[in-house]
Design an enzyme around this catalytic site. Structure first.
Site, PDB file in Angstrom:
ATOM      1  N   ASN A   1      -1.506   2.880  -4.853  1.00  0.00           N
ATOM      2  CA  ASN A   1      -2.684   2.294  -4.218  1.00  0.00           C
ATOM      3  C   ASN A   1      -2.679   0.802  -4.489  1.00  0.00           C
ATOM      4  O   ASN A   1      -2.232   0.330  -5.524  1.00  0.00           O
ATOM      5  CB  ASN A   1      -3.976   2.948  -4.710  1.00  0.00           C
ATOM      6  CG  ASN A   1      -4.495   3.977  -3.720  1.00  0.00           C
ATOM      7  OD1 ASN A   1      -4.875   3.632  -2.603  1.00  0.00           O
ATOM      8  ND2 ASN A   1      -4.474   5.244  -4.119  1.00  0.00           N
TER       9      ASN A   1
ATOM     10  N   ARG B   1       4.068   9.056   3.316  1.00  0.00           N
ATOM     11  CA  ARG B   1       3.278   8.280   4.280  1.00  0.00           C
ATOM     12  C   ARG B   1       2.868   6.968   3.636  1.00  0.00           C
ATOM     13  O   ARG B   1       2.817   6.847   2.409  1.00  0.00           O
ATOM     14  CB  ARG B   1       2.045   9.057   4.743  1.00  0.00           C
ATOM     15  CG  ARG B   1       1.014   9.359   3.662  1.00  0.00           C
ATOM     16  CD  ARG B   1      -0.240   9.953   4.283  1.00  0.00           C
ATOM     17  NE  ARG B   1      -1.219  10.392   3.296  1.00  0.00           N
ATOM     18  CZ  ARG B   1      -2.092   9.617   2.672  1.00  0.00           C
ATOM     19  NH1 ARG B   1      -2.091   8.299   2.907  1.00  0.00           N
ATOM     20  NH2 ARG B   1      -2.954  10.091   1.795  1.00  0.00           N
TER      21      ARG B   1
ATOM     22  N   GLU C   1     -10.539   4.858   4.299  1.00  0.00           N
ATOM     23  CA  GLU C   1      -9.699   4.018   3.439  1.00  0.00           C
ATOM     24  C   GLU C   1      -9.487   2.637   4.049  1.00  0.00           C
ATOM     25  O   GLU C   1      -9.818   2.379   5.192  1.00  0.00           O
ATOM     26  CB  GLU C   1      -8.323   4.665   3.234  1.00  0.00           C
ATOM     27  CG  GLU C   1      -8.152   5.381   1.898  1.00  0.00           C
ATOM     28  CD  GLU C   1      -8.049   4.415   0.723  1.00  0.00           C
ATOM     29  OE1 GLU C   1      -8.282   3.198   0.897  1.00  0.00           O
ATOM     30  OE2 GLU C   1      -7.756   4.877  -0.384  1.00  0.00           O
TER      31      GLU C   1
ATOM     32  N   ASP D   1      -8.373   4.336  -7.135  1.00  0.00           N
ATOM     33  CA  ASP D   1      -7.928   4.271  -5.745  1.00  0.00           C
ATOM     34  C   ASP D   1      -7.672   2.805  -5.399  1.00  0.00           C
ATOM     35  O   ASP D   1      -7.082   2.084  -6.173  1.00  0.00           O
ATOM     36  CB  ASP D   1      -8.973   4.940  -4.845  1.00  0.00           C
ATOM     37  CG  ASP D   1      -8.378   5.560  -3.598  1.00  0.00           C
ATOM     38  OD1 ASP D   1      -7.580   4.889  -2.925  1.00  0.00           O
ATOM     39  OD2 ASP D   1      -8.704   6.714  -3.273  1.00  0.00           O
TER      40      ASP D   1
ATOM     41  N   GLU E   1       1.280  15.009  -2.516  1.00  0.00           N
ATOM     42  CA  GLU E   1       0.713  14.561  -3.793  1.00  0.00           C
ATOM     43  C   GLU E   1       1.372  15.262  -4.981  1.00  0.00           C
ATOM     44  O   GLU E   1       0.711  15.630  -5.956  1.00  0.00           O
ATOM     45  CB  GLU E   1      -0.814  14.747  -3.804  1.00  0.00           C
ATOM     46  CG  GLU E   1      -1.506  14.010  -2.676  1.00  0.00           C
ATOM     47  CD  GLU E   1      -3.024  14.139  -2.695  1.00  0.00           C
ATOM     48  OE1 GLU E   1      -3.565  14.672  -3.684  1.00  0.00           O
ATOM     49  OE2 GLU E   1      -3.666  13.702  -1.730  1.00  0.00           O
TER      50      GLU E   1
END
Length: 287
Positions: A146, A98, A15, A194, A119
């Site tokens: 995101n 997080r 990521e 994302d 999630e």
């Protein structure tokens, strides 16, 4: 379009790619096998540093080091020593959250988002951090944030509700969000939006988790291009190289079955391709 796996590192959840001009290198993270990675295309050199907790992003600081977003909070990261020094903990009261993605605005402030690590819960929020501190950006909470990413003139901030498959655009004036509107929606079966990135033409690139590629949207939300990758989980694109015309895409092996993993041997690799357009030069964080 030529697609090259430039680093077959098999990241669990690659990521946050970011091109750092002073290093002539691409930096990114593996959230779930927590580490910070650096790829130098001119030499092919790769280097990795273990992180003490799940790490969602890493960004260059004007002080010469890096700023990293960990599950435990925002830290200063020194690549020379490998040490992480805590500087802010915006969600110390939410230990199951997080930090997940971030960018540096043109004024040097860091904008970042958080998410529920399980999630499930709508506990993810966006924050703005500068030398004066870290404050909630004022957007409604969602499960998985995101982004964000900014338009070339810095007046529009793009951010994603990943599980909701929605991309949003917010107007920003003097570091404050003044209005938010729906930018685009990802249809069922096309994956989950994302990380977003904006190119020099103001178009928005979005990685598609479970979507086998990257999409490019016009500033008005029209879908312009889809770039296919040989792996299902594409997380984010960054523009790099001396002319900022090479697109680097991080990917993930997370969530794949053994059969899917065998069919996608490059899952978790760092890919590079010619984007056909330049990206935006990065800004150093003023922290």
């Amino acid at each position: 379009m030529s697609m090259t796996a430039v680093w077959e590192l098999g990241a669990t959840l690659g990521e946050g790619p970011v091109w750092v001009a002073r290093d002539a290198a691409l930096w990114f993270v593996d959230i779930k096998a927590p580490a910070i990675h650096r790829f130098t295309p001119a030499t092919g050199e790769t280097r990795s540093w273990p992180a003490p907790a799940q790490v969602g992003w890493v960004l260059p600081s004007a002080r010469g080091d890096m700023i990293a977003g960990l599950q435990t909070g925002i830290c200063r990261f020194d690549p020379v020593t490998g040490l992480f020094t805590p500087i802010a903990a915006p969600e110390a009261h939410l230990p199951t959250n997080r930090l997940n993605d971030a960018t540096v605005a043109s004024d040097g402030a860091i904008w970042c988002g958080s998410m529920d690590d399980g999630e499930e819960a709508d506990t993810g929020r966006f924050y703005r951090m500068d030398g004066a501190g870290c404050l909630d950006a004022g957007l409604p909470p969602i499960c998985i944030t995101n982004g964000p990413a900014f338009s070339p003139d810095g007046t529009v901030m793009y951010h994603n509700d990943t599980l909701g498959r929605r991309l949003w655009a917010s107007d920003v004036v003097d570091g404050r969000i003044t209005a938010t509107r729906l930018f685009a929606t990802i249809e069922d079966g096309a994956g989950y939006p994302d990380g977003p990135t904006v190119d020099a033409e103001g178009c928005v690139w979005v990685g598609l988790f479970c979507g086998w590629g990257v999409r490019r949207y016009a500033p008005d939300g029209r879908l312009l291009t889809t770039v296919s990758l040989p792996v299902a989980n594409v997380t984010k694109v960054a523009f790099g190289g001396p002319d900022l015309r090479t697109a680097y895409a991080t990917t993930a092996a997370k969530g794949l079955t053994a059969e899917e993993r065998a069919a996608q041997p490059l899952a978790g690799a760092l890919f590079a391709f010619d984007a056909g357009v330049a990206g935006l030069a990065g800004t150093l964080a003023n922290i």
